[in-house]
Design an enzyme around this catalytic site. Sequence first.
Site, short mmCIF file in Angstrom:
data_model
loop_
_atom_site.label_atom_id
_atom_site.label_comp_id
_atom_site.label_asym_id
_atom_site.label_seq_id
_atom_site.Cartn_x
_atom_site.Cartn_y
_atom_site.Cartn_z
N ASP A 30 32.35 35.51 32.79
CA ASP A 30 33.19 34.53 32.17
C ASP A 30 32.77 34.57 30.55
O ASP A 30 31.77 34.68 30.14
CB ASP A 30 32.68 33.12 32.56
CG ASP A 30 33.63 31.92 32.20
OD1 ASP A 30 34.41 31.37 33.16
OD2 ASP A 30 33.79 31.55 31.07
N ILE A 31 34.00 34.27 29.88
CA ILE A 31 33.82 34.34 28.11
C ILE A 31 32.80 33.17 27.55
O ILE A 31 32.19 33.43 26.79
CB ILE A 31 35.16 34.23 27.62
CG1 ILE A 31 35.33 34.99 26.10
CG2 ILE A 31 35.64 32.79 27.66
CD1 ILE A 31 36.45 35.23 25.59
N ASN A 87 37.91 25.50 40.81
CA ASN A 87 38.62 24.36 40.12
C ASN A 87 40.16 24.40 40.37
O ASN A 87 40.73 25.06 40.20
CB ASN A 87 38.17 24.18 38.63
CG ASN A 87 36.82 24.05 38.26
OD1 ASN A 87 35.94 23.37 38.90
ND2 ASN A 87 36.30 24.60 37.43
N GLY A 93 39.53 20.23 36.87
CA GLY A 93 39.31 21.04 35.60
C GLY A 93 39.44 22.32 35.35
O GLY A 93 39.13 23.32 34.77
N GLN A 94 40.73 22.46 36.21
CA GLN A 94 41.29 24.12 36.06
C GLN A 94 41.87 24.05 34.64
O GLN A 94 42.68 23.34 34.32
CB GLN A 94 42.35 24.06 36.92
CG GLN A 94 42.83 25.58 37.16
CD GLN A 94 43.78 25.94 38.44
OE1 GLN A 94 43.97 24.99 39.18
NE2 GLN A 94 44.07 27.27 38.46
N HIS A 100 41.07 31.60 40.64
CA HIS A 100 39.76 32.15 40.39
C HIS A 100 38.55 31.64 41.05
O HIS A 100 38.61 30.35 41.09
CB HIS A 100 39.60 32.39 38.82
CG HIS A 100 39.77 31.20 38.06
ND1 HIS A 100 40.49 30.70 37.81
CD2 HIS A 100 38.60 30.20 37.63
CE1 HIS A 100 40.53 29.42 37.01
NE2 HIS A 100 39.40 29.32 36.91
N LEU A 101 37.60 32.25 41.40
CA LEU A 101 36.37 31.61 41.85
C LEU A 101 35.25 32.04 40.92
O LEU A 101 35.00 32.97 40.12
CB LEU A 101 35.83 32.57 43.15
CG LEU A 101 36.31 32.07 44.55
CD1 LEU A 101 38.04 32.70 44.61
CD2 LEU A 101 35.83 32.84 45.51
N HIS A 102 34.44 30.94 40.50
CA HIS A 102 33.40 30.91 39.53
C HIS A 102 32.06 31.28 40.48
O HIS A 102 31.90 30.58 41.52
CB HIS A 102 33.08 29.68 38.74
CG HIS A 102 34.38 29.10 37.96
ND1 HIS A 102 34.24 29.32 36.63
CD2 HIS A 102 35.45 28.49 38.12
CE1 HIS A 102 35.09 28.61 36.00
NE2 HIS A 102 35.97 28.19 36.99
#
Length: 114
Positions: A30-31, A87, A93-94, A100-102
């Site tokens: 993640d950035i 999310n 909070g998307q 995507h999975l965090h």
Amino acid sequence: MKTCIFCTIASGKTGTDLLFEDEQCAAFHDINPQAPTHILVIPKRHISSLNDLGQVPDTFMHHLFSTTRDLAERLGLSKTGYRVVINTGADGGQTVFHLHLHLLGGRSMHWPPG
Ligand code: 5GP
Ligand code: ZN
């Protein structure tokens, strides 16, 4: 459709290093990491959110989750623990509308999330 940043990353057209990829999915840092380890695991095909899961075969999410589990193992998170988050939609909070999975780890997580 407007250009999707995660489709572009999955296609290899950005400089983003992929930690893992196969025919179906890709994983990258993640950035804006929220934990010492913060990886995103995404399907290569564009699916906007969990709401659109009906578009894919039943085995699809199993593959995304097992890939995430394997990355957690590879990154040394399995013993200490980690969190996997999806999310969904505005209240969820998307912010990027490509499923995507965090994968978050390397610190103790709080509950409930803010
Ligand atoms: P969401 O808020 O939709 O659940 O998560 C989107 C995530 O994508 C955020 O954690 C954000 O930091 C990350 N992100 C957004 N744009 C980029 C990008 O261009 N590259 C990478 N590596 N991560 C991104
Ligand atoms: Zn996309």
